[in-house]
Design an enzyme around this catalytic site. Structure first.
Site, short mmCIF file in Angstrom:
data_model
loop_
_atom_site.label_atom_id
_atom_site.label_comp_id
_atom_site.label_asym_id
_atom_site.label_seq_id
_atom_site.Cartn_x
_atom_site.Cartn_y
_atom_site.Cartn_z
CB THR A 1 -0.61 12.23 -7.34
OG1 THR A 1 -1.99 12.45 -6.97
CG2 THR A 1 -0.51 10.96 -8.17
CB VAL B 1 -7.86 6.44 -1.74
CG1 VAL B 1 -8.61 6.03 -3.02
CG2 VAL B 1 -8.02 7.93 -1.51
CE LYS C 1 -0.24 2.70 4.90
NZ LYS C 1 -0.55 3.52 3.71
CG ASP D 1 0.91 0.62 1.26
OD1 ASP D 1 -0.07 1.35 1.08
OD2 ASP D 1 2.00 1.06 1.66
CB CYS E 1 -8.54 16.37 -1.81
SG CYS E 1 -8.72 14.59 -2.01
NE ARG F 1 -3.30 11.96 3.71
CZ ARG F 1 -4.13 11.40 2.82
NH1 ARG F 1 -3.65 10.86 1.72
NH2 ARG F 1 -5.43 11.38 3.05
#
Length: 399
Positions: free
Chosen positions: A88, A15, A39, A34, A263, A330
């Site tokens: 989250t 995102v 990364k 970050d 999501c 994920r």
């Protein structure tokens, strides 16, 4: 609008990085922050860690001085807008976990100056911006909420979707105050075609949860229907194709081994938790989650039926990412599928040239020599003819 020049984007994942790049391309000076040092090093070496951003895109904005990544939590005091795009996730108890978001809010609060606009893009329960984030910002900054601006704008990123990008996907915004909402809309309108202001923070927060709960419920329903179709010997995809000829009142969803990513399997449980706290029912979500979580076990059973048991059978699982054409694992339901196969005694290998290495194992080549192949994630590059005569169990819908 001309007064907004410097942007900080906290979180440089699926995102945050596309958002940072879009901001940089539209003329803002962007600092990507970050906590993952590896990364940050990869990004600053002009290599993109996400599929939606090419190395050349990244290199261009770095060379032009429009973007740089950092692990430091120090935010330039001249920063105008701070976007928080951190994960989250669900905790070990399958409940919402705001630990990362709270930590980011603490870091932002310590660097917050009067007049700055803070925008939360992370998915959260309704009331979280107002009741959790704002108090942290006040405490850490020593400012009161009237001295800075806060908005909520749920992310709408669909990795590798070439049709709907940041620019042409409508953006929702809501502000702690009307001024914050207008300011956020002005910011996003610089690089997004349509920006709509919601009536309150809670409306925007709940809208995001509704969007993905809608998808979870319908995908879980179609997975149930797929089980029925398999029992009576028809292909669920033929049924979906037929139903899709209706031009109104129907939207196609497709079966799978379950849902993954950050999501669909996560956001609805934020809504369910909020519903429990409010004393409202959330039975649809709870049932959909139950069905979704049971899909890997269902396909382990299908595999066992096809082979007359799984003990010592060589099984190849094809595709371990949570969706086609990405390397993102994920919340992938394939993890539970592989675990279930192994618990049933199968000797399991997996193939995914996008993921390559995962859970201490590496992708193997597509080839014969297996008792069964299970197509879990159909990447476009796959050439299943390499399997030879190996039977294939297609989790995306087959008789």
């Amino acid at each position: 609008m001309s007064s907004i020049k410097k942007i900080a984007v906290i979180g440089q994942g699926y995102v945050g990085l596309p958002l940072a790049v879009a901001c940089a391309k539209s003329g803002f000076k962007v600092f990507g922050v970050d906590s993952n040092e590896k990364k940050v090093a990869i990004i600053n070496s002009r290599r993109s860690p996400v599929e939606d951003i090419s190395d050349s895109e990244l290199a261009e904005i770095i060379v032009q001085g429009q973007y740089e990544a950092s692990v430091l939590n120090l935010i330039d005091p001249d920063t105008d807008v701070i976007c928080i795009c951190v994960p989250t996730p669900l905790g070990k108890n399958h409940q919402p976990d705001l630990t990362i978001l709270k930590s980011a809010a603490v870091d932002v609060g310590k660097n917050l100056k009067a007049g700055m606009l803070v925008i939360i893009e992370s998915t959260i329960q309704p009331g979280t911006t107002r009741k959790v984030v704002v108090p942290i910002l006040e405490k850490e900054s020593g400012l009161n909420r009237n001295q800075f601006l806060v908005a909520y704008s749920p992310e709408r990123i669909d990795p590798m979707n070439k049709k709907f990008t940041i620019k042409n996907t409508p953006k929702l915004v809501a502000g702690l105050t009307p001024v914050a909402a207008v300011r956020a809309k002005e910011f996003y309108s610089k690089f997004i075609d349509q920006v709509d202001i919601c009536e309150s923070l809670e409306v925007a927060e709940t809208a995001k949860l509704l969007e993905n709960s809608f998808r979870l419920v319908n995908i879980s329903f179609i997975n149930e229907l797929a089980m029925f179709c398999q029992k009576i010997g028809i292909d669920v995809n033929d049924v979906i194709k037929a139903a899709s000829t209706k031009p109104y009142g129907f939207m196609p969803f497709y079966p799978s081994v379950g849902v993954g990513g950050h999501c669909i399997p996560v956001d609805p449980l934020y809504l369910a938790e909020a519903a429990r706290e409010a004393g409202a029912p959330s039975r649809f979500i709870e049932l959909a989650d139950e069905i979704n979580l049971g899909m890997p076990t269902y396909f382990v059973g299908r595999a066992s039926e096809m082979l007359g048991g799984l003990k010592d059978k060589k099984v190849l699982v094809i595709g371990v990412a949570y969706k086609p054409n990405v390397a993102d694992v994920r919340e992938t339901p394939v993890e539970a599928l592989i675990s279930g196969l192994k618990k049933s005694g199968a000797v399991v290998s997996w193939h995914d040239d996008l993921v390559k290495s995962w859970n201490g194992e590496s992708s193997v080549a597509l080839s014969g020599g297996f008792d069964l192949a299970i197509l879990a994630t159909p990447h476009d590059y796959l050439n299943l003819s390499l399997l030879g005569d190996v039977p294939v169990l297609n989790t995306r819908g087959s008789k």
